[in-house]
Design an enzyme around this catalytic site. Structure first.
Site, PDB file in Angstrom:
ATOM      1  N   HIS A  48      -0.120   6.328   6.359  1.00 21.00           N
ATOM      2  CA  HIS A  48       0.355   6.129   4.989  1.00 21.00           C
ATOM      3  C   HIS A  48       0.715   7.469   4.360  1.00 21.00           C
ATOM      4  CE1 HIS A  48      -1.201   2.056   5.310  1.00 21.00           C
ATOM      5  NE2 HIS A  48      -0.669   1.778   4.128  1.00 21.00           N
TER       6      HIS A  48
ATOM      7  N   SER B 246       0.809  -1.221   0.000  1.00 19.38           N
ATOM      8  CA  SER B 246       0.000   0.000   0.000  1.00 19.38           C
ATOM      9  C   SER B 246       0.840   1.267   0.000  1.00 19.38           C
ATOM     10  CB  SER B 246      -0.932   0.004   1.212  1.00 19.38           C
ATOM     11  OG  SER B 246      -0.204  -0.157   2.416  1.00 19.38           O
TER      12      SER B 246
END
Length: 301
Positions: free
Chosen positions: A279, A54
């Protein structure tokens, strides 16, 4: 067979020295001569394949072009391709991928290694974080923080056995990444292979920012050092496989989850910008793209 086991033992021993001894390598080994070069700046265009998890796919960053893999058209492979103009970009990065997904399908995403063939000229690989357990580590440390906000309850939990379980998890991931890179080399023998490290998630000075990032104060330096171990291992294994390591930690230091929204490139557990928790946001993906492009511009060596 004996000749195959001895290098594997040497790799594991070297990885142990890097992870537990904290050695820092000066740089990655050079890659073998290739028949083609990444496109751009007068070079002939080549086929580019992007493999990863990811941190590569860019979950939550507009525009999402593959819901099953949480893949953005503004992730760093897309930005690298926009600059280098490869003949083709095959981006098979997928949220939640481990090294196992290099060989097996992940939902509708085929095995990532299937993106490679002998005509592939450039490969980027960013993998290993899910093998170590980024997600469960964050959940565990956030849950334990309430026990001792000024202390290091998460570190104590991971060391309760008398061993540092996270350091061992990084060590156990080394042969998995090694296997991935050997498979990449076998399937794309002429490619330039770049192993992309992970960006700075927490302050490099070891400081904390509870409750923005809900970890106990003493766990911030422990988790920072765990990520650094992971990146050192990736650098080591890249060099052992004649691949090039791309440092994304250094270029993103000071833009971690603890920074103000205007300054951070990694979103905290409650993102303010479009991105998944813990993230990179669009600026973080752009920073990783610049690191990859800088590595490509420097050439091998």
């Amino acid at each position: 067979m004996a000749r195959e086991r001895r290098p594997a033992r040497r790799l594991r021993a070297a990885a142990l020295a890097a992870v537990l001894g904290g050695c820092v390598l000066a740089g990655a080994a050079t890659a073998p001569p290739a028949a083609a070069h990444p496109g751009g700046h007068g070079r002939p265009p080549v086929a580019y394949a992007a493999l990863g998890d990811s941190y590569t796919s860019g979950p939550g960053i507009p525009a999402q072009v593959d819901a099953g893999c949480a893949r953005s058209d503004h992730n760093y492979p897309s930005l690298v391709a926009a600059e280098r103009h490869p003949r083709t970009l095959t981006d098979v990065s997928c949220g939640g991928a481990t090294t196992a997904e290099m060989w097996r399908a992940q939902g509708g995403n085929p095995p990532q290694l299937d993106a490679l063939d002998r005509h592939t000229g450039l490969v980027t690989v960013q993998i290993g974080g899910n093998d170590v357990g980024f997600g469960p580590i964050i959940e565990t440390c956030a849950r334990l923080a309430a026990q001792d906000l000024a202390g290091n309850p998460c570190e104590r939990a991971y060391r309760a056995s008398g061993r540092d379980e996270l350091a061992l998890a990084v060590l156990r991931t080394a042969p998995k990444v090694d296997r991935v890179l050997r498979a990449v080399r076998a399937r794309a023998p002429h490619a330039r292979v770049l192993v992309v490290g992970y960006p700075a998630l927490l302050p490099d000075d070891g400081g904390g920012c509870f409750p923005q990032v809900p970890f106990a104060r003493g766990d911030f330096p422990y988790l920072r050092d765990t990520e650094k171990r992971l990146n050192r291992m990736l650098r080591l294994v890249a060099g052992a496989n004649r691949a090039e390591f791309v440092d994304t930690y250094g270029p993103t230091a000071g833009h971690d989850m603890c920074q103000a929204p205007a300054d951070r490139w990694i979103e905290p557990l409650r993102p303010a910008a479009p991105a998944a928790p813990a993230h990179p946001n669009a600026r973080g993906e752009a920073a990783m793209a610049r690191a990859v492009l800088d590595r490509l511009e420097r050439g091998r060596g």
